[in-house]
Design an enzyme around this catalytic site. Structure first.
Site, PDB file in Angstrom:
ATOM      1  CG  ASP A  81      -7.287   1.539  -1.306  1.00 23.50           C
ATOM      2  OD1 ASP A  81      -6.061   1.484  -1.549  1.00 23.50           O
ATOM      3  OD2 ASP A  81      -7.834   0.866  -0.420  1.00 23.50           O
TER       4      ASP A  81
ATOM      5  CB  CYS B 287      -0.969  -0.011   1.171  1.00 27.14           C
ATOM      6  SG  CYS B 287      -0.189  -0.192   2.801  1.00 27.14           S
TER       7      CYS B 287
ATOM      8  CG  HIS C 257      -4.844   0.455   3.517  1.00 22.53           C
ATOM      9  ND1 HIS C 257      -4.033  -0.201   2.621  1.00 22.53           N
ATOM     10  CD2 HIS C 257      -5.853   0.985   2.766  1.00 22.53           C
ATOM     11  CE1 HIS C 257      -4.532  -0.096   1.410  1.00 22.53           C
ATOM     12  NE2 HIS C 257      -5.635   0.637   1.465  1.00 22.53           N
TER      13      HIS C 257
END
Length: 458
Positions: A265, A205, A249
């Site tokens: 995202d 991420c 995250h």
């Protein structure tokens, strides 16, 4: 941390310890909406993202709610950091905390012990539809002399006439087509985004959010990095959401005209077929432990830790003072609590003493003793006095002396011998044998009453 460098979050993503637990007042958000916001990172020096830039304005970014409020309570594990976590996006700070202009929450002190706080958030929203010019400039700033290939790619998209939405789509399609999600990401060089986009094409991420924001800024779209947690495991028995450190995250927010700050995202754009198997954690809410029986057991056992936390660890001064409210004591002082504790301990000791003095046996033993007492009571009514200090063998001798010629004597002798066998010759009497013994006592004919006149007896 308040600094994100692609590759620095690996240890956190393999850390299975709890980070926070969440109780919702109403409906539980879907997994795709469980983004827990911690920090907004604006500033990029070529390798790391921070929030070091100074923002002179103190006004909050405005929020236009597009959904009903979600009310919930978070129990945050100690972090030794001052910032708090909130479901994206919070409406107001909790007690003893403040909210910065980009809706980051800060406690007054570092979180060095469990922290419990209540919050209100909206999952659907428009955040800051009108951006401050200084924020816009900050959200477009890139360091000189870094990542020339990435900047050229984003500018090429613009030169092709693509608007903001199509630039975002191009970046997402790039990640989906040829990139791999892995925690075993190769080391990156000085131009970290160029290395990631054009060489390694593998990461997690941090890598994707960092590269995405750089591409957006190079294309003239204000963007920033947001870190926190995503997903979690719902404990239906305890009615709470468990979020572990491995759920950490990083994602992005872009500012779009008429929409304000919009969550993006890029990690979620990775083709599922290109996620390496065997990793200990994945981002974007995908729980690779879901097929692991060990993870399932640990999730369920967390209920014990949760109950311990709420009943013991959080038994703070405020809860102590309200402990005696049911007794009419509004704010208990220390002496009141000590007195109540002393009374409670004394009551427990008294109850334990009474229980021990009663010499409670097993269930079978109780039934056997009850039958034996019934026999002695029946014989006492026929003139054979009962003596508490007399064992069954001596008791049998007195029966023989009292009723030597009585027809009931053989049956009585047999009952006493059966009692001795059941009580002293076995580890535990069988239930059926005890029931048969009690039934025999009820059915036996008792001897005639003894003549208590000495002269007639003579």
């Amino acid at each position: 941390n308040d600094r994100m460098t692609p590759g620095s979050m690996t240890e956190l993503l393999v850390d299975d310890t709890p980070a926070l637990r969440v109780h919702f007042d109403g409906e539980v958000p879907a997994n795709s909406a469980r983004y827990f916001r911690a920090l907004v990172l604006w500033d990029f020096d070529g390798s790391s993202w921070t929030r070091e830039g100074w923002r002179p304005q103190l006004d909050l970014e405005t929020v236009e709610a597009g959904s009903a409020e979600t009310r919930y309570e978070i129990t945050l594990e100690p972090t030794n950091r001052p910032w708090l976590v909130a479901l994206d996006v919070p409406l107001a700070p909790p007690e003893n905390a403040r909210m910065t202009y980009d809706r980051t929450l800060y406690a007054r002190n570092r979180i060095d012990q469990l922290r419990q706080y209540q919050l209100r958030s909206v999952l659907g929203y428009r955040l800051d539809e009108s951006i401050d010019p200084r924020d816009r400039a900050r959200a477009l700033r890139l360091p000189d002399g870094f990542n020339p290939k990435s900047l050229a790619l984003a500018r090429q998209w613009r030169a092709e006439g693509r608007d903001d939405n199509r630039v975002i789509q191009a970046a997402m399609e790039l990640f989906n087509a040829s990139f791999t999600y892995t925690l075993s990401a190769p080391m990156l060089g000085r131009d970290s985004v160029d290395d990631f986009l054009f060489n390694t094409r593998a990461g997690y991420c941090e890598h994707y959010s960092s590269a995405f924001v750089v591409l957006m800024r190079a294309a003239g779209i204000p963007a920033r990095v947001v870190t926190g947690y995503q997903g979690g495991w719902w404990n239906a028995l305890g009615n709470y959401l468990l979020v572990r450190q491995s759920d950490a995250h990083a994602w992005a927010e872009v500012w779009l005209q008429g929409r304000g700050w919009v969550r993006m995202d890029p990690t979620a754009a990775i083709n599922p077929a290109r996620i390496e198997a065997g990793e200990t954690a994945t981002s974007g809410g995908q729980d690779s432990y879901s097929g692991s029986w060990l993870r399932q057991i640990r999730n369920r056992l967390d209920l014990v830790n949760h109950l311990w936390t709420r009943t013991i660890v959080q038994f703070n001064a405020l809860r102590q003072k309200s402990l005696l409210q049911p007794l009419g004591i509004g704010a208990a002082e220390q002496r009141d609590l000590l007195l109540a504790l002393a009374v409670l301990v004394a009551s427990i000791l008294l109850a334990a003493t009474i229980w021990v003095m009663r010499s409670v046996r097993s269930k079978d033993g109780d039934a056997l003793d009850a039958a034996w007492r019934t026999l002695r009571q029946r014989l006492a009514r026929r003139g054979l006095t009962d003596r508490a200090d007399e064992g069954p063998v001596d008791y049998l001798k007195r029966i023989r002396a009292s009723w030597a010629a009585d027809p009931a004597l053989p049956a009585l002798e047999q009952l006493v011998r059966r009692y001795v066998d059941l009580r002293y010759s076995r580890g535990a009497a069988d239930v059926a044998d005890v029931q048969a013994f009690a039934r025999s006592i009820r059915e036996i004919r008792a001897p005639r009453a003894l003549d208590r006149n000495p002269r007639r007896a003579t």
